[in-house]
Design a protein around this motif. Structure first.
Motif, PDB file in Angstrom:
ATOM      1  N   CYS A 256       0.821  -1.217   0.000  1.00  0.00           N
ATOM      2  CA  CYS A 256       0.000   0.000   0.000  1.00  0.00           C
ATOM      3  C   CYS A 256       0.848   1.257   0.000  1.00  0.00           C
ATOM      4  CB  CYS A 256      -0.932  -0.002   1.210  1.00  0.00           C
ATOM      5  SG  CYS A 256      -2.237  -1.238   1.124  1.00  0.00           S
ATOM      6  N   ARG A 259       2.235   2.463  -3.477  1.00  0.00           N
ATOM      7  CA  ARG A 259       1.332   2.912  -4.533  1.00  0.00           C
ATOM      8  C   ARG A 259       0.837   4.327  -4.242  1.00  0.00           C
ATOM      9  NH1 ARG A 259      -2.409  -2.388  -5.937  1.00  0.00           N
ATOM     10  NH2 ARG A 259      -0.658  -3.799  -6.424  1.00  0.00           N
ATOM     11  N   ARG A 282      -5.086   6.311   0.354  1.00  0.00           N
ATOM     12  CA  ARG A 282      -3.838   5.649  -0.023  1.00  0.00           C
ATOM     13  C   ARG A 282      -3.931   4.156   0.299  1.00  0.00           C
ATOM     14  NH1 ARG A 282       0.462   9.167  -0.912  1.00  0.00           N
ATOM     15  NH2 ARG A 282       0.039  11.357  -0.348  1.00  0.00           N
ATOM     16  N   GLN A 283      -3.061   3.382  -0.332  1.00  0.00           N
ATOM     17  CA  GLN A 283      -3.094   1.926  -0.127  1.00  0.00           C
ATOM     18  C   GLN A 283      -2.807   1.589   1.340  1.00  0.00           C
ATOM     19  OE1 GLN A 283      -0.165  -0.354  -2.251  1.00  0.00           O
ATOM     20  NE2 GLN A 283      -1.442  -2.162  -2.311  1.00  0.00           N
ATOM     21  N   GLY A 284      -3.708   0.757   1.925  1.00  0.00           N
ATOM     22  CA  GLY A 284      -3.546   0.304   3.300  1.00  0.00           C
ATOM     23  C   GLY A 284      -3.868   1.363   4.341  1.00  0.00           C
ATOM     24  N   ASN A 326      -9.124  -6.552   4.392  1.00  0.00           N
ATOM     25  CA  ASN A 326      -9.846  -5.636   3.504  1.00  0.00           C
ATOM     26  C   ASN A 326     -11.161  -5.189   4.127  1.00  0.00           C
ATOM     27  OD1 ASN A 326      -7.915  -5.593   1.483  1.00  0.00           O
ATOM     28  ND2 ASN A 326      -8.709  -7.436   0.490  1.00  0.00           N
ATOM     29  N   ASP A 367      -7.085  -0.385  -8.268  1.00  0.00           N
ATOM     30  CA  ASP A 367      -6.592   0.606  -7.305  1.00  0.00           C
ATOM     31  C   ASP A 367      -7.601   1.721  -7.058  1.00  0.00           C
ATOM     32  OD1 ASP A 367      -4.338  -0.871  -7.188  1.00  0.00           O
ATOM     33  OD2 ASP A 367      -3.056   0.497  -8.325  1.00  0.00           O
ATOM     34  N   ARG A 370     -10.167   1.970  -3.721  1.00  0.00           N
ATOM     35  CA  ARG A 370      -9.835   2.343  -2.346  1.00  0.00           C
ATOM     36  C   ARG A 370     -10.522   3.682  -2.027  1.00  0.00           C
ATOM     37  NH1 ARG A 370      -4.682   0.412  -4.138  1.00  0.00           N
ATOM     38  NH2 ARG A 370      -3.939   2.519  -4.479  1.00  0.00           N
TER      39      ARG A 370
END
Length: 380
Positions: A256, A259, A282-284, A326, A367, A370
Motif C-alpha cells: 500500500c 502505490r 492511499r493503499q492500506g 480488507n 486501485d 480504495r
C-alpha cells in the motif's frame, strides 16, 4: 557388661526412630567427618588426680546417621609418666554413640546450631604398656561416657570446635570391687577439631530437610505438568499463526505504501435522485488526506443547507491482502469520513450511516476502489 548392652539397644532404637525424618545427607556415603582430639587424662581418685595427670591425644572418624544419632570410631593414646618408662602408658580404641541433645529435644531446623551439646556413650578396648622388668602388658574392656560441647563454625558449618569432659571405666577390674568403680576409672578433659565432609546429594556439610511427597501428590503434579505442556504447545501454535498473519499484514501495508493515490471524479447528473461524493485513500490507509478534505466539506455543506437530508457512507478496499484485512480497512475508511463530518463540521451522527463493503468492484481499475462513497439522500 549388661549396662553396655542396654546402651547399644537404646542407641539402635533411637536410630530407627530418627531414620523416619525426611532429610538429605543421610545416605551411607554422606555425613562423614574426621577430627583430632587432645587434652589430659587422670585417675578419678582425688589423691592421684594431680600427680598422675598426663597428656592424651587421638584421631576419630564419625558417621552421622540421623540429625540426632551417630557413631564415632575413636583411637586414643596417653603419654607415660610412671616408673615403667615406656613411651606410651595406654591406648584405647572406642566405638561411641553420639546423641545430639539439641536436636533430640528441640528438633532440627535444617542447619546445625552455632552451639550444640552431645551426649556420648560407648565401649572400648584398652591396652596398657609395661616395662618388661615390671611385668607384662595388659588388655581390658572399657566404657566411656562424656559430653561434647560443640561450637559449629562458619556459615557453611564445615568445622566444629568442641570441649569434651568425660569418664572412662575399666571393666576388667584389677581390684576386689566390681566394674564401674572409681578406683578403675579415669577422667578426661579433651578439646577437638572436626571437619565435616561435603555431602554428595545436597552439596552441604550437614543434613538438610526435604519435603516428603506421597504418590497421589506426585501423580497430581505430573498431570498438572502435562496439562501445562499442552497449553504451552497450543499457545506456541497460536503464536505461530499470529506471526504469519502479522507478516501478511505487513506485506500488504508495504504494498500500500508503494502505490500512489488515484483521485476518482464522480459526475452526478442533475436528474439523479441522489448525490454522490467520492473520497479516495492511499493503499492500506484509512486516514483522509488533506487533498480529500474538500470532498468531505462538500458533503457537509450540502447537509447544512438541507437539514432533513441524510448521507450513507460506504467504504471499499482494493483486492490486495486477505479478506479479513480488507473488510476492516473498508469499514475504517467509512468511519473516518463520518468522524470528520461529526467532529469538524458538527453534523448530527444520527444523519450519517457508515458501512464497510469489503473489496469494491465499481471501477475496472482495482486501485481506484480504495474509496469511500458518500451518497446523499434528499428529503422527499
Amino acid at each position: 557388661m549388661k549396662k553396655i548392652f542396654f546402651v547399644l539397644i537404646a542407641l539402635l532404637g533411637v536410630c530407627s526412630a530418627q531414620a523416619q525424618t525426611t532429610v538429605q545427607g543421610a545416605a551411607f556415603r554422606d555425613n562423614w567427618s574426621m577430627g583430632l582430639v587432645g587434652g589430659a587424662v587422670a585417675p578419678a581418685k582425688i589423691n592421684d588426680l594431680l600427680r598422675e595427670t598426663r597428656g592424651t591425644y587421638g584421631l576419630e572418624v564419625t558417621k552421622q546417621f540421623t540429625t540426632v544419632t551417630g557413631l564415632t570410631l575413636q583411637g586414643m593414646a596417653s603419654n607415660n609418666n610412671s616408673l615403667s618408662s615406656t613411651i606410651l602408658d595406654a591406648t584405647n580404641v572406642n566405638l561411641l554413640a553420639n546423641f545430639n541433645l539439641n536436636n533430640l529435644f528441640a528438633g532440627y531446623k535444617g542447619t546445625p546450631r552455632a552451639f550444640e551439646v552431645e551426649a556420648v556413650a560407648g565401649i572400648g578396648w584398652a591396652h596398657y604398656f609395661m616395662n618388661k622388668a615390671m611385668g607384662d602388658d595388659a588388655n581390658a574392656f572399657t566404657t566411656k561416657y562424656a559430653l561434647n560441647f560443640n561450637f559449629n563454625l562458619g556459615e557453611a558449618r564445615a568445622w566444629t570446635f568442641s570441649i569434651r569432659p568425660g569418664i572412662v571405666y575399666d571393666l576388667t577390674s584389677r581390684h576386689a570391687e566390681p566394674a564401674f568403680n572409681v578406683n578403675d576409672a579415669a577422667l578426661e578433659l579433651l578439646a577437638g577439631v572436626t571437619y565435616h565432609f561435603k555431602n554428595h546429594n545436597n552439596g552441604k556439610h550437614y543434613m538438610t530437610l526435604v519435603r516428603a511427597y506421597d504418590q497421589n501428590e506426585i501423580d497430581a503434579l505430573n498431570a498438572k505438568i502435562n496439562d501445562l505442556r499442552t497449553q504451552a504447545d497450543d499457545a506456541k501454535a497460536q503464536l505461530a499463526k499470529t506471526a504469519q498473519q502479522l507478516r501478511e499484514t505487513q506485506q500488504a501495508l508495504n504494498e500500500c505504501r508503494d502505490r500512489k493515490p488515484v483521485v476518482e471524479v464522480q459526475t452526478v447528473t442533475s436528474h439523479s435522485a441522489s448525490l454522490e461524493q467520492t473520497v479516495t485513500f492511499r493503499q492500506g490507509k484509512s486516514v483522509v488526506d488533506a487533498s480529500q478534505l474538500p470532498n468531505v466539506e462538500r458533503v457537509a455543506t450540502f447537509l447544512r443547507n438541507h437539514p432533513k437530508a441524510t448521507v450513507s457512507i460506504k467504504g471499499y478496499a482494493s483486492p490486495e491482502g486477505s479478506a479479513e484485512i480488507n473488510a476492516r480497512i473498508a469499514l475504517a475508511r467509512a468511519e473516518a469520513v463520518k468522524t470528520i463530518l461529526v467532529e469538524k463540521y458538527k453534523i448530527a451522527a444520527n444523519r450519517i450511516v457508515a458501512e464497510g463493503q469489503g473489496v469494491g468492484n465499481m471501477f475496472s481499475e482495482p486501485d481506484w476502489n480504495r474509496v469511500s462513497i458518500c451518497t446523499i439522500n434528499e428529503a422527499q
